[in-house]
Design an enzyme around this catalytic site. Structure first.
Site: not given
Length: 184
Positions: A66, A134, A169, A160, A42, A137
């Site tokens: 995150k 983004h 994806y 994730h 990110r 990514r």
């Protein structure tokens, strides 16, 4: 996802951009975009890196994502080379605790500058608005998946917490595969 050839054009353009002065800023931009795509980071993760993480030509980086989750990502040789070249020409001192990516005044680069860079490159190359930091990514993940990468590994590389987030994806990769099949 953005085609790999287009991403390569954008990264090359960043390094040779005539509107980019002084030269070290072009090298910074190229190194940043190479890192975003080459490691699937990110923009905030890349801009939070300190110079010390690239002091000894690393093959992996520990990224804090995150929610404070940490993950290990491999660093491609081309990423290390581009970051090294940028650091060589950057006029600001880079102690291990200093920001890796800095702006014209030597302060930590902010995301707005990187987003503006991509907008300008997109305009110069006449590319779709979907090209954003983004999107690099997302393209990293989709290209890995399209080339046989395991979904669980891609989940770990992206940081994730849920596999369902990464599974988005698979639909993109399937659509891309169908397009290639139909063209053939």
């Amino acid at each position: 996802p953005i085609q790999q050839e287009l991403i390569e054009q954008v990264i090359e353009k960043a390094g040779s951009n005539q509107s980019c002065q002084p030269r070290w800023i072009c090298l910074r931009d190229q190194a940043l975009l190479t890192l975003l795509y080459g490691a699937g980071l990110r923009i905030s993760e890349a801009l939070e890196l300190n110079a010390g993480v690239f002091d000894h030509e690393p093959t992996t980086l520990i990224i804090r994502g995150k929610g404070g989750r940490q993950r290990m990502v491999p660093i491609l040789q081309v990423v290390g080379e581009r970051v090294g070249e940028y650091r060589q020409y950057c006029p600001y001192k880079m102690a291990p605790e200093d920001a890796l990516f800095v702006g014209a005044r030597g302060m930590r680069l902010n995301a707005g500058i990187a987003q503006k860079l991509v907008r300008e490159l997109r305009k110069q190359l006449q590319l779709a608005d979907s090209l954003t930091p983004h999107a690099l990514r997302h393209s990293f993940a989709t290209h890995l998946l399209s080339n046989g990468g395991a979904l669980r590994v891609i989940q770990e590389l992206l940081g994730h917490s849920s596999l369902s987030t990464t599974q988005q994806y698979t639909g993109v990769a399937d659509t891309e595969l169908q397009t290639v099949f139909q063209r053939s």
